[in-house]
Write an enzyme that holds these catalytic residues in place. Structure first.
Site, PDB file in Angstrom:
ATOM      1  N   LYS A  88       0.821  -1.210   0.000  1.00  0.00           N
ATOM      2  CA  LYS A  88       0.000   0.000   0.000  1.00  0.00           C
ATOM      3  C   LYS A  88       0.862   1.272   0.000  1.00  0.00           C
ATOM      4  O   LYS A  88       2.071   1.215   0.207  1.00  0.00           O
ATOM      5  CB  LYS A  88      -0.967  -0.039   1.182  1.00  0.00           C
ATOM      6  CG  LYS A  88      -1.927  -1.261   1.136  1.00  0.00           C
ATOM      7  CD  LYS A  88      -2.994  -1.144   0.081  1.00  0.00           C
ATOM      8  CE  LYS A  88      -3.688  -2.415  -0.349  1.00  0.00           C
ATOM      9  NZ  LYS A  88      -4.428  -3.196   0.587  1.00  0.00           N
TER      10      LYS A  88
HETATM   11  C1  LIG Z   1      -5.524  -4.306   0.913  1.00  0.00           C
HETATM   12  C2  LIG Z   1      -6.995  -4.123   0.967  1.00  0.00           C
HETATM   13  C3  LIG Z   1      -7.748  -4.431   2.119  1.00  0.00           C
HETATM   14  C4  LIG Z   1      -7.186  -5.181   3.275  1.00  0.00           C
HETATM   15  O1  LIG Z   1      -6.116  -4.560   3.867  1.00  0.00           O
HETATM   16  P1  LIG Z   1      -5.261  -5.339   4.979  1.00  0.00           P
HETATM   17  O2  LIG Z   1      -4.524  -4.236   5.680  1.00  0.00           O
HETATM   18  O3  LIG Z   1      -4.360  -6.280   4.234  1.00  0.00           O
HETATM   19  O4  LIG Z   1      -6.214  -6.043   5.874  1.00  0.00           O
HETATM   20  C5  LIG Z   1      -9.077  -4.091   2.140  1.00  0.00           C
HETATM   21  N1  LIG Z   1      -9.669  -3.504   1.074  1.00  0.00           N
HETATM   22  C6  LIG Z   1      -8.995  -3.231  -0.047  1.00  0.00           C
HETATM   23  C7  LIG Z   1      -9.705  -2.569  -1.172  1.00  0.00           C
HETATM   24  C8  LIG Z   1      -7.638  -3.552  -0.147  1.00  0.00           C
HETATM   25  O5  LIG Z   1      -6.969  -3.323  -1.286  1.00  0.00           O
END
Ligand SMILES: *Cc1c(COP(=O)(O)O)cnc(C)c1O
Length: 387
Positions: free
Chosen positions: A189
């Site tokens: 991210k």
């Molecule tokens: C990455 C992601 C999540 C989950 O995030 P985590 O921190 O890995 O739990 C939820 N929604 C979207 C759209 C994502 O891309």
């Protein structure tokens, strides 16, 4: 002797941008003797709340946990329905199932790839308790439309901002619009702590509840309120979860957050280079960000139509991989995954826009850690494979 030519390193799809600041702070935490939730987590929460411009930010160990606790804090439970998008990571809907509620999908807009507010409206029933739009790829959803819809229908608005820490629209920063906004610091991210998440909210009461629910349901406040000074350290006021963030994670996040503008600028430069270079290739580039919109530029996704590109999306991905380029797919249509298709009876054609995108989309490498040379290699590989 023949000159040996080393193959250039694989261009990773989303390489984390880690600098010496993050590394030194992690080492300092390790040396401090305090590894789990502590001063770094509190500092990270304060810095994050300040960055977003919101009264409360609660750190947890994933965006999945943030979404789960936000739904619970909004009172979502068995018998309720929650409207969301089928073009998302499975966690968005999985946590709705965890609460005992039913995820109700509504289709996305084909150009923005975001949940369409009118279709979300049409999916609302007397059982609907909340709406969970996702800011797909970093493009903010129509913030005003969803706020209006939630208010008009008396629903909680919980935004999945896993892709959209930097986003803003209509003069509002993402994170200030919804009842709860959930962010991800997963390794790929825009801001990472390896694993991690954050909830922002304007409600102090809800923030307190999430803090308690994120750590076993243990409340120190309950002790302060109900016990004498000689009482126990805490009381268990609900059967909580183990969703707390560690100082080790927050140590990384503090330094990532301090660099957020520089990281975003670097991704934007690569984005703009892709946009210019791909203009004459037979793929559909991301729609431009609208006026008054800050796109968080998390994923550069192109659509590959086999009849125009003369290669399928999957063949293109394989050909890029052969040329040392990593790609990804965001996302497979969630309603067609075996669990959702069988449990809720979805078939092909249920959400045509999400399926159209899911069948054609490919995400190119995008990260602040990418070099110009790597971006040029991605472009050269695309030119090599596409007509
Ligand atoms: C990455 C992601 C999540 C989950 O995030 P985590 O921190 O890995 O739990 C939820 N929604 C979207 C759209 C994502 O891309």
């Amino acid at each position: 002797m023949a000159a040996s030519v080393e193959a250039p390193a694989f261009v990773e799809f989303a390489k984390p941008a880690i600098s010496s600041g993050e590394i030194d702070e992690v080492v300092a935490v390790l040396e401090s003797g305090w590894l789990t939730t502590g001063p770094r987590v509190h500092a990270f929460e304060a810095a994050f709340a300040d960055y977003i411009g919101v009264p409360h930010a609660v750190a947890v160990n994933s965006c999945t946990a943030a979404l789960h606790l936000s739904l619970l804090a909004a009172g979502v439970g068995p018998g309720d329905e929650v409207v969301t998008t089928p073009l998302t990571f499975c966690a968005t809907a999985n946590v709705i199932v965890h609460t005992g509620a039913t995820p109700v999908f509504a289709d996305v807009d084909q150009a923005t790839m975001n949940l369409d507010p009118d279709l979300a409206d049409a999916a609302i029933t007397p059982r609907t308790r909340a709406i969970v739009p996702v800011h797909f790829a970093g493009r903010p959803v129509d913030l005003r439309a969803f706020r209006r819809l939630a208010d008009a229908r008396g629903l909680a608005l919980i935004e999945d901002a896993a892709h959209c820490i930097e986003g803003a629209a209509d003069g509002r920063k993402v994170g200030t619009n919804a009842d709860f906004t959930c962010f991800s610091f997963y390794a790929t991210k825009n801001v990472t702590t390896g694993e991690g998440g954050m909830v922002t909210t304007a409600s102090g009461e809800a923030a307190d509840w999430i803090r308690v629910a994120a750590l076993h349901g243990m409340s120190r406040d309950a002790w302060r309120r109900y016990s004498s000074a000689a009482g126990p350290l805490y009381q268990v006021v609900l059967p909580g979860y183990k969703y707390n963030m560690m100082d080790l994670q927050a140590a990384i996040g503090l330094h990532q957050l301090a660099r957020i503008d520089a990281l975003a600028a670097r991704r934007r430069a690569i984005w703009d280079r892709y946009d210019a270079a791909l203009a004459d290739l037979p793929v559909t580039r991301p729609a431009p960000a609208g006026p008054q919109t800050v796109h968080a530029r998390h994923l550069y996704t192109v659509l590959v139509d086999e009849s125009v590109a003369l290669v399928s999306r999957d063949r293109l991905r394989a050909a890029l991989k052969d040329r040392g380029i990593g790609t990804s797919v965001h996302f497979q249509a969630l309603h067609l995954e075996p669990y959702y298709a069988s449990r809720f009876g979805f078939a092909r054609g249920a959400f045509p826009n999400a399926e159209f995108i899911a069948n054609r989309t490919v995400s190119l490498p995008l990260s602040a850690a990418m070099t110009d040379d790597e971006a040029e290699r991605v472009i050269a590989a695309l030119r090599d494979v596409l007509p």
